[in-house]
Design a protein around this motif. Structure first.
Motif, PDB file in Angstrom:
ATOM      1  N   GLY A  11      25.049  26.768  -9.918  1.00  0.00           N
ATOM      2  CA  GLY A  11      24.486  27.880 -10.659  1.00  0.00           C
ATOM      3  C   GLY A  11      25.410  29.078 -10.668  1.00  0.00           C
ATOM      4  O   GLY A  11      26.569  28.988 -10.270  1.00  0.00           O
ATOM      5  N   THR A  12      24.867  30.186 -11.107  1.00  0.00           N
ATOM      6  CA  THR A  12      25.615  31.432 -11.226  1.00  0.00           C
ATOM      7  C   THR A  12      24.877  32.537 -10.481  1.00  0.00           C
ATOM      8  O   THR A  12      23.652  32.640 -10.584  1.00  0.00           O
ATOM      9  CB  THR A  12      25.741  31.828 -12.714  1.00  0.00           C
ATOM     10  N   VAL A  13      25.629  33.353  -9.738  1.00  0.00           N
ATOM     11  CA  VAL A  13      25.012  34.477  -9.038  1.00  0.00           C
ATOM     12  C   VAL A  13      24.478  35.448 -10.087  1.00  0.00           C
ATOM     13  O   VAL A  13      25.225  35.961 -10.911  1.00  0.00           O
ATOM     14  CB  VAL A  13      26.020  35.191  -8.112  1.00  0.00           C
ATOM     15  N   LYS A  14      23.172  35.644 -10.051  1.00  0.00           N
ATOM     16  CA  LYS A  14      22.523  36.546 -11.004  1.00  0.00           C
ATOM     17  C   LYS A  14      22.403  37.959 -10.440  1.00  0.00           C
ATOM     18  O   LYS A  14      22.558  38.938 -11.153  1.00  0.00           O
ATOM     19  CB  LYS A  14      21.141  36.006 -11.363  1.00  0.00           C
ATOM     20  N   LYS A  15      22.125  38.042  -9.134  1.00  0.00           N
ATOM     21  CA  LYS A  15      21.915  39.350  -8.526  1.00  0.00           C
ATOM     22  C   LYS A  15      22.166  39.272  -7.027  1.00  0.00           C
ATOM     23  O   LYS A  15      21.902  38.244  -6.400  1.00  0.00           O
ATOM     24  CB  LYS A  15      20.475  39.809  -8.781  1.00  0.00           C
ATOM     25  N   ILE A  16      22.686  40.345  -6.466  1.00  0.00           N
ATOM     26  CA  ILE A  16      22.851  40.471  -5.022  1.00  0.00           C
ATOM     27  C   ILE A  16      22.106  41.727  -4.580  1.00  0.00           C
ATOM     28  O   ILE A  16      22.431  42.830  -5.004  1.00  0.00           O
ATOM     29  CB  ILE A  16      24.335  40.563  -4.616  1.00  0.00           C
ATOM     30  N   GLU A  17      21.068  41.530  -3.777  1.00  0.00           N
ATOM     31  CA  GLU A  17      20.307  42.636  -3.204  1.00  0.00           C
ATOM     32  C   GLU A  17      20.905  42.917  -1.826  1.00  0.00           C
ATOM     33  O   GLU A  17      20.788  42.099  -0.916  1.00  0.00           O
ATOM     34  CB  GLU A  17      18.833  42.280  -3.055  1.00  0.00           C
ATOM     35  N   VAL A  18      21.531  44.061  -1.679  1.00  0.00           N
ATOM     36  CA  VAL A  18      22.213  44.398  -0.431  1.00  0.00           C
ATOM     37  C   VAL A  18      21.205  44.915   0.585  1.00  0.00           C
ATOM     38  O   VAL A  18      20.391  45.790   0.285  1.00  0.00           O
ATOM     39  CB  VAL A  18      23.304  45.454  -0.702  1.00  0.00           C
ATOM     40  N   GLY A  19      21.273  44.344   1.793  1.00  0.00           N
ATOM     41  CA  GLY A  19      20.434  44.796   2.895  1.00  0.00           C
ATOM     42  C   GLY A  19      21.289  45.378   4.003  1.00  0.00           C
ATOM     43  O   GLY A  19      22.518  45.436   3.888  1.00  0.00           O
ATOM     44  N   SER A  30      19.534  27.235 -14.022  1.00  0.00           N
ATOM     45  CA  SER A  30      19.372  26.948 -15.448  1.00  0.00           C
ATOM     46  C   SER A  30      18.573  28.115 -16.013  1.00  0.00           C
ATOM     47  O   SER A  30      17.984  28.877 -15.251  1.00  0.00           O
ATOM     48  CB  SER A  30      18.687  25.595 -15.684  1.00  0.00           C
ATOM     49  N   PRO A  31      18.538  28.280 -17.337  1.00  0.00           N
ATOM     50  CA  PRO A  31      17.836  29.435 -17.894  1.00  0.00           C
ATOM     51  C   PRO A  31      16.393  29.548 -17.371  1.00  0.00           C
ATOM     52  O   PRO A  31      15.595  28.626 -17.515  1.00  0.00           O
ATOM     53  CB  PRO A  31      17.865  29.181 -19.399  1.00  0.00           C
ATOM     54  N   GLY A  32      16.105  30.647 -16.707  1.00  0.00           N
ATOM     55  CA  GLY A  32      14.769  30.888 -16.181  1.00  0.00           C
ATOM     56  C   GLY A  32      14.460  30.230 -14.857  1.00  0.00           C
ATOM     57  O   GLY A  32      13.370  30.385 -14.321  1.00  0.00           O
ATOM     58  N   VAL A  33      15.411  29.471 -14.287  1.00  0.00           N
ATOM     59  CA  VAL A  33      15.194  28.791 -13.005  1.00  0.00           C
ATOM     60  C   VAL A  33      16.142  29.395 -11.977  1.00  0.00           C
ATOM     61  O   VAL A  33      17.360  29.338 -12.136  1.00  0.00           O
ATOM     62  CB  VAL A  33      15.429  27.266 -13.113  1.00  0.00           C
ATOM     63  N   GLU A  34      15.551  29.979 -10.926  1.00  0.00           N
ATOM     64  CA  GLU A  34      16.349  30.674  -9.923  1.00  0.00           C
ATOM     65  C   GLU A  34      16.084  30.134  -8.526  1.00  0.00           C
ATOM     66  O   GLU A  34      14.991  29.660  -8.224  1.00  0.00           O
ATOM     67  CB  GLU A  34      16.030  32.171  -9.930  1.00  0.00           C
ATOM     68  N   VAL A  35      17.105  30.224  -7.702  1.00  0.00           N
ATOM     69  CA  VAL A  35      17.013  29.917  -6.278  1.00  0.00           C
ATOM     70  C   VAL A  35      17.460  31.175  -5.552  1.00  0.00           C
ATOM     71  O   VAL A  35      18.435  31.813  -5.958  1.00  0.00           O
ATOM     72  CB  VAL A  35      17.926  28.729  -5.894  1.00  0.00           C
ATOM     73  N   VAL A  36      16.754  31.522  -4.485  1.00  0.00           N
ATOM     74  CA  VAL A  36      17.099  32.724  -3.729  1.00  0.00           C
ATOM     75  C   VAL A  36      17.499  32.321  -2.311  1.00  0.00           C
ATOM     76  O   VAL A  36      16.831  31.499  -1.682  1.00  0.00           O
ATOM     77  CB  VAL A  36      15.903  33.700  -3.672  1.00  0.00           C
ATOM     78  N   ALA A  37      18.593  32.893  -1.842  1.00  0.00           N
ATOM     79  CA  ALA A  37      19.062  32.645  -0.473  1.00  0.00           C
ATOM     80  C   ALA A  37      19.302  33.982   0.208  1.00  0.00           C
ATOM     81  O   ALA A  37      19.749  34.941  -0.419  1.00  0.00           O
ATOM     82  CB  ALA A  37      20.344  31.833  -0.495  1.00  0.00           C
ATOM     83  N   ILE A  38      18.999  34.046   1.488  1.00  0.00           N
ATOM     84  CA  ILE A  38      19.308  35.222   2.292  1.00  0.00           C
ATOM     85  C   ILE A  38      20.390  34.819   3.276  1.00  0.00           C
ATOM     86  O   ILE A  38      20.192  33.901   4.087  1.00  0.00           O
ATOM     87  CB  ILE A  38      18.055  35.745   3.017  1.00  0.00           C
ATOM     88  N   ILE A  39      21.543  35.477   3.170  1.00  0.00           N
ATOM     89  CA  ILE A  39      22.692  35.147   4.014  1.00  0.00           C
ATOM     90  C   ILE A  39      23.271  36.438   4.597  1.00  0.00           C
ATOM     91  O   ILE A  39      22.976  37.529   4.122  1.00  0.00           O
ATOM     92  CB  ILE A  39      23.773  34.358   3.241  1.00  0.00           C
ATOM     93  N   THR A  40      24.092  36.288   5.611  1.00  0.00           N
ATOM     94  CA  THR A  40      24.672  37.460   6.251  1.00  0.00           C
ATOM     95  C   THR A  40      25.644  38.173   5.320  1.00  0.00           C
ATOM     96  O   THR A  40      26.231  37.569   4.425  1.00  0.00           O
ATOM     97  CB  THR A  40      25.425  37.077   7.539  1.00  0.00           C
ATOM     98  N   LYS A  41      25.805  39.462   5.579  1.00  0.00           N
ATOM     99  CA  LYS A  41      26.755  40.250   4.797  1.00  0.00           C
ATOM    100  C   LYS A  41      28.168  39.697   4.947  1.00  0.00           C
ATOM    101  O   LYS A  41      28.934  39.677   3.990  1.00  0.00           O
ATOM    102  CB  LYS A  41      26.723  41.707   5.237  1.00  0.00           C
TER     103      LYS A  41
END
Length: 69
Positions: A11-19, A30-41
């Motif tokens: 896939g393609t990185v759509k957004k990075i929410e910085v914590g 795919s269009p409209g299908v997203e996977v979210v992962a939380i990883i270390t900075k």
């Protein structure tokens, strides 16, 4: 890249929410299908992640559960 996991979703990185410690990475597989992962900075930095970069979401099958009503 070679990895033993059978569930690698391209896939393609759509957004990075910085914590403060970890970052949330939204990957569009795919269009409209997203996977979210939380990883270390530090992982975000080591992988040079940025919006629009092509990546793989690798899912460990033993941690995926299916449920129905």
């Amino acid at each position: 890249m070679k990895v033993s996991a059978r569930n690698a979703l391209k896939g393609t990185v759509k957004k990075i929410e910085v914590g403060s410690v970890n970052d949330e990475i939204v990957i569009e597989i795919s269009p409209g299908v997203e996977v979210v992962a939380i990883i270390t900075k530090s992982s975000v930095e080591n992988l040079n992640l940025s919006q629009g970069k092509e990546v793989y979401a690798v899912v460990k099958a033993s941690d995926v559960m299916i449920a129905v009503d």
